[in-house]
Enzyme design. Structure first.
Site, PDB file in Angstrom:
ATOM      1  N   TYR A  37     -11.938  13.818  -1.726  1.00 29.60           N
ATOM      2  CA  TYR A  37     -12.423  15.124  -2.196  1.00 29.60           C
ATOM      3  C   TYR A  37     -11.313  16.016  -2.725  1.00 29.60           C
ATOM      4  CZ  TYR A  37     -16.136  13.981   1.269  1.00 29.60           C
ATOM      5  OH  TYR A  37     -17.114  13.384   2.018  1.00 29.60           O
ATOM      6  N   CYS A  44      -1.889   0.164  -0.557  1.00 29.73           N
ATOM      7  CA  CYS A  44      -1.601  -0.224  -1.941  1.00 29.73           C
ATOM      8  C   CYS A  44      -2.525   0.480  -2.926  1.00 29.73           C
ATOM      9  CB  CYS A  44      -1.713  -1.726  -2.085  1.00 29.73           C
ATOM     10  SG  CYS A  44      -0.214  -2.502  -1.539  1.00 29.73           S
ATOM     11  N   GLU A  45      -2.440   1.781  -2.997  1.00 31.29           N
ATOM     12  CA  GLU A  45      -3.250   2.604  -3.908  1.00 31.29           C
ATOM     13  C   GLU A  45      -2.421   3.822  -4.233  1.00 31.29           C
ATOM     14  OE1 GLU A  45      -6.739   3.027  -4.715  1.00 31.29           O
ATOM     15  OE2 GLU A  45      -7.458   1.205  -3.740  1.00 31.29           O
TER      16      GLU A  45
END
Ligand code: PLP
Length: 380
Positions: free
Chosen positions: A283, A309-310
């Site tokens: 959000y 891993c992002e």
């Protein structure tokens, strides 16, 4: 001692806030429920049971959590826009059901002729009011998936006629983390008027009270002056409050693995991210952060990020913070609601442990950290 990431809750704050909810509605015959989507730990739900609360559940899982906490069926309200037949047969003993659509009403009609078991029903109204909150947690606009539009209420009530369905009133919940009192007043006054038109003595006004993550919260005295008087004539008023009660009662503790400096930025890399607290990634939500052991007092601009891993695995962006010592801990504020309950096992991480600081100041483990065995228990 308990390791990290770790959720820590205060029993004292939970009780204080539960009492404020009840006090706000002084003089009203209130049926207070705790929306356990905000936090499903039965040990916390048990505290709320002790404060006189039932629960608002959406799924069989939340019903199970309520049962573990000793909540009686007669203290449970069932919400949701996708109730399936299987759930409907198990949950038809609860006190109230909020019906989300005319299609759902048809389903209850079939079930009630088959089983003779009929819970009391509220029709959830979509009043088309903007709650001025994040679009993902806004629920009462025409374009949102929830509730029955006001101009379809007559049709819905027609469907229930000549059946053994018991419709006892209307329900309204326009969203979560609402910090202005006006959208509440606007939506609830519409539903009060509708209730009077159809002569219903009960009403369910949902939850949604906004807490102070950064600089604004719902002004409860204003709410008490403007919204509560609208409810005076009802024989019973149901509320479903989640975030307000447990949000400020919980913190998330994370360990600093690295302080990474590039030409662009300074990243504080901690041992949990969107897997343990998804709200900032999902959000863009703000949570205050405290550095428990700073390298020095000066604040600089940092991003606080998790180990997944992002690139979206963030807890805070462009935050002015002291640089923590590697291996020390940071504390994420207001993490008690929609924290653990939205945590995931992404990247095959283990969900954190939870500790309750009891009223006498003692820490008590209320959920163990998951193990790899837990993680792969369902693999065949
Ligand atoms: C129908 C319903 N009732 C109650 C709640 C609890 O909301 P909050 O945690 O904002 O009080 C929600 C959550 O959005 C909800 O969807």
């Amino acid at each position: 001692m308990y390791g990290s990431p770790l959720y820590v809750y205060s029993e004292k704050i939970i009780r204080q806030r539960a009492r404020i909810v009840k006090k706000t509605f002084e003089g009203i015959n209130l049926f207070p429920t705790f929306a356990c989507k905000a936090n499903n730990n039965p040990n916390l739900i048990r505290i709320l049971k002790d404060e006189g609360f039932g629960t608002d559940v959406v799924t069989l899982g939340e019903y199970h959590a309520s049962k573990m906490a000793g909540i009686l069926d007669e203290m449970i309200v069932w919400n949701g826009n996708g109730k399936c037949i299987n759930e409907m047969s198990v949950l038809s003993n609860v006190r109230y059901v909020n019906v989300d659509s005319i299609e759902e009403l048809e389903r209850w009609k079939k079930i009630s002729t088959r089983t003779g078991q009929i819970p009391e029903l509220f029709l959830r109204i979509n009043p088309d009011v903007d709650p001025k909150t994040h679009p993902h947690i806004s629920t009462g606009l025409k374009k949102n998936k929830f509730g029955i539009p006001i101009d379809m209420v007559d049709t819905a009530l027609q469907k229930a006629r000549n059946s053994n369905l018991k419709i006892v009133g209307f329900h309204v919940h326009i969203g979560s983390q609402i910090t202005d009192f006006e959208p509440f007043a606007e939506a609830i006054s519409q539903v009060v008027e509708l209730s009077k038109r159809y002569d219903f003595g009960k009403i369910n006004i949902g939850g949604g009270w906004g807490i102070n993550y950064k600089d604004k919260e719902l002004d409860l005295s204003q709410y008490q002056r403007t919204v509560v008087p609208l409810l005076r004539d009802f024989e019973e008023v149901v509320v479903e409050i989640g975030r307000y009660i447990v949000g400020p009662a919980g913190v998330l503790i994370l360990k600093v693995e690295y302080v990474k400096r590039t030409h662009e930025k300074v990243f504080i890399v901690v041992d949990g991210g969107m897997n343990v607290l998804v709200r900032p990634a999902m959000y863009g939500a703000f949570h205050g952060i405290q550095v428990l052991n700073p390298e020095k007092e000066d604040k600089i601009e940092v991003d606080v990020v998790g180990p997944l891993c992002e690139s979206g695995d963030i807890l805070a962006k462009h935050l002015m913070l002291e640089i923590p010592k590697e291996g020390s801990y940071i504390l994420i504020e207001n993490a008690g609601a929609y924290g653990f309950s939205m945590a995931s096992n992404y990247n095959s991480t283990l969900r954190p442990a939870e500790v309750l600081i009891t009223e006498d100041g003692e820490p008590r483990l209320i959920r163990k950290r998951e193990t790899f065995e837990d993680l792969f228990r369902t693999i065949v």
